[in-house]
Write a protein that holds these residues in place. Sequence first.
Motif, mmCIF file in Angstrom:
data_model
loop_
_atom_site.group_PDB
_atom_site.id
_atom_site.type_symbol
_atom_site.label_atom_id
_atom_site.label_comp_id
_atom_site.label_asym_id
_atom_site.label_seq_id
_atom_site.Cartn_x
_atom_site.Cartn_y
_atom_site.Cartn_z
ATOM 1 N N GLU A 11 97.744 10.224 -20.656
ATOM 2 C CA GLU A 11 98.236 11.215 -21.230
ATOM 3 C C GLU A 11 97.665 12.595 -21.338
ATOM 4 O O GLU A 11 98.200 13.633 -21.099
ATOM 5 C CB GLU A 11 98.391 10.926 -22.791
ATOM 6 N N ARG A 12 96.583 12.555 -21.206
ATOM 7 C CA ARG A 12 95.610 13.527 -21.303
ATOM 8 C C ARG A 12 95.871 14.532 -20.179
ATOM 9 O O ARG A 12 95.547 15.598 -20.104
ATOM 10 C CB ARG A 12 94.042 13.433 -21.576
ATOM 11 N N TYR A 13 96.008 13.867 -18.899
ATOM 12 C CA TYR A 13 95.876 14.645 -17.774
ATOM 13 C C TYR A 13 97.182 14.553 -16.868
ATOM 14 O O TYR A 13 97.493 15.363 -16.191
ATOM 15 C CB TYR A 13 94.862 13.615 -16.676
ATOM 16 N N VAL A 14 98.124 13.899 -17.331
ATOM 17 C CA VAL A 14 99.506 13.553 -16.432
ATOM 18 C C VAL A 14 100.247 14.776 -16.472
ATOM 19 O O VAL A 14 101.067 14.968 -15.535
ATOM 20 C CB VAL A 14 100.247 12.258 -16.779
ATOM 21 N N SER A 15 100.286 15.468 -17.655
ATOM 22 C CA SER A 15 100.833 16.936 -17.697
ATOM 23 C C SER A 15 100.730 17.664 -16.512
ATOM 24 O O SER A 15 101.603 18.357 -15.897
ATOM 25 C CB SER A 15 100.964 17.464 -18.959
ATOM 26 N N GLU A 16 99.423 17.837 -16.251
ATOM 27 C CA GLU A 16 98.962 18.829 -15.246
ATOM 28 C C GLU A 16 99.284 18.186 -13.950
ATOM 29 O O GLU A 16 99.933 18.953 -13.066
ATOM 30 C CB GLU A 16 97.421 18.758 -15.068
ATOM 31 N N ALA A 17 99.288 17.054 -13.509
ATOM 32 C CA ALA A 17 99.774 16.403 -12.499
ATOM 33 C C ALA A 17 101.222 16.707 -12.117
ATOM 34 O O ALA A 17 101.539 16.879 -10.897
ATOM 35 C CB ALA A 17 99.474 14.792 -12.563
ATOM 36 N N LEU A 18 102.059 16.348 -13.200
ATOM 37 C CA LEU A 18 103.589 16.428 -12.927
ATOM 38 C C LEU A 18 103.755 18.004 -12.974
ATOM 39 O O LEU A 18 104.765 18.331 -12.198
ATOM 40 C CB LEU A 18 104.298 15.925 -14.485
ATOM 41 N N GLU A 19 103.243 18.864 -13.707
ATOM 42 C CA GLU A 19 103.416 20.326 -13.495
ATOM 43 C C GLU A 19 103.386 20.736 -12.133
ATOM 44 O O GLU A 19 103.972 21.540 -11.475
ATOM 45 C CB GLU A 19 102.628 21.200 -14.430
ATOM 46 N N ASN A 20 102.042 20.317 -11.544
ATOM 47 C CA ASN A 20 101.785 20.804 -10.091
ATOM 48 C C ASN A 20 102.769 20.291 -8.969
ATOM 49 O O ASN A 20 103.149 20.735 -8.130
ATOM 50 C CB ASN A 20 100.517 20.453 -9.814
ATOM 51 N N ALA A 21 103.384 19.068 -9.554
ATOM 52 C CA ALA A 21 104.250 18.124 -8.580
ATOM 53 C C ALA A 21 105.509 19.060 -8.577
ATOM 54 O O ALA A 21 105.969 19.330 -7.352
ATOM 55 C CB ALA A 21 104.458 16.710 -8.896
ATOM 56 N N VAL A 22 105.951 19.224 -9.738
ATOM 57 C CA VAL A 22 107.388 20.159 -9.903
ATOM 58 C C VAL A 22 107.347 21.499 -9.362
ATOM 59 O O VAL A 22 108.442 22.314 -9.401
ATOM 60 C CB VAL A 22 108.097 19.901 -11.269
ATOM 61 N N SER A 45 101.981 8.886 -23.308
ATOM 62 C CA SER A 45 102.378 9.221 -21.938
ATOM 63 C C SER A 45 103.762 9.545 -21.627
ATOM 64 O O SER A 45 104.207 10.555 -21.298
ATOM 65 C CB SER A 45 101.818 8.433 -20.849
ATOM 66 N N HIS A 46 104.636 8.741 -22.480
ATOM 67 C CA HIS A 46 105.846 9.071 -22.117
ATOM 68 C C HIS A 46 106.699 10.135 -22.865
ATOM 69 O O HIS A 46 107.555 10.880 -22.526
ATOM 70 C CB HIS A 46 106.848 7.735 -22.632
ATOM 71 N N ASP A 47 105.866 10.416 -23.967
ATOM 72 C CA ASP A 47 106.217 12.054 -24.414
ATOM 73 C C ASP A 47 105.946 12.970 -23.551
ATOM 74 O O ASP A 47 106.686 14.088 -23.496
ATOM 75 C CB ASP A 47 105.246 12.138 -25.831
ATOM 76 N N VAL A 48 105.013 12.770 -22.569
ATOM 77 C CA VAL A 48 104.739 13.881 -21.807
ATOM 78 C C VAL A 48 105.879 13.975 -20.711
ATOM 79 O O VAL A 48 106.365 14.804 -20.369
ATOM 80 C CB VAL A 48 103.318 13.601 -21.004
ATOM 81 N N TYR A 49 106.109 12.637 -20.240
ATOM 82 C CA TYR A 49 107.251 12.367 -19.101
ATOM 83 C C TYR A 49 108.282 13.018 -19.576
ATOM 84 O O TYR A 49 109.085 13.597 -18.774
ATOM 85 C CB TYR A 49 107.490 10.872 -18.817
ATOM 86 N N ALA A 50 108.845 13.006 -20.543
ATOM 87 C CA ALA A 50 110.155 13.666 -21.347
ATOM 88 C C ALA A 50 110.194 14.955 -21.176
ATOM 89 O O ALA A 50 111.255 15.509 -20.911
ATOM 90 C CB ALA A 50 110.562 13.109 -22.682
#
Length: 258
Positions: A11-22, A45-50
């Motif tokens: 949860e702490r890191y996946v937002s940065e991973a997805l932001e840079n991917a998109v 984590s699923h709150d971040v994915y959303a």
Amino acid sequence: MSIVVLSHNYERYVSEALENAVSQEPGDYDLAEIVVIDDGSTDRSHDVYARFPGVRVVDKAHEGFAATLTRAVDEASGEWLAPLDADDAFTPDKLRRLAPHLANPALLLIQHAEYVIDADGLPFVEGTHPGGSTSTLVVRTAAARDLLPVTNELFFHVLADLGHGIRLSEPLTRYRVHEESMTDRRTPGVFAEYMANVSDEVAARLGQLHDRPPTWARADQLTGLAVRYHEQAAEHRDNAKHQRERDALGTPRKGPSA
């Protein structure tokens, strides 16, 4: 191209991973999809994915890295697969810079350099690192499927070992070192023993492919490479033994390596 994010309680890191991917810079490439393989996360984590409605999320029971990486290859629909550990992040220009190499039909694997950062995103080591970890590899999906099931990204290095890869000096990933990392690089001998086991697993898979070789290898090449990976496994085990012996004697050792 499929970007497939491997995530478990990040949860702490996946937002940065997805932001840079998109937010990859436009270029001469086709980004077919961004997928998250969630390995049974129990945090938020699923709150971040959303927050990323264009990202497809594949939920699975917690099985560990090997099963998650194998599922990533299975799920990818693009000609190329860019795996991304959820605690890492691509640079915004990664796919644009890789585009000329993606068009080369002779290549099955691309490896590039990386920046190494800490939990807070600050430099962990000076300069750049040559890479080789999951998030620094881009592999042709069909070739990756020939190697399934995989337990580690080392399986994909087989393609470069047989002359179907290229190594780039550009750092196109931010590789993160932190306390929650999957592999223990701090306890003497643990990581070396892990790599010994993985090397033996790669050798075993090459042996299985011998009777029906994929299009990118001959039977004799697979046999010779399997021997090399068994030799590497023995070297890793020797290294693990020496690390444990030095630690028992209280010999000072260097900090964790990226």
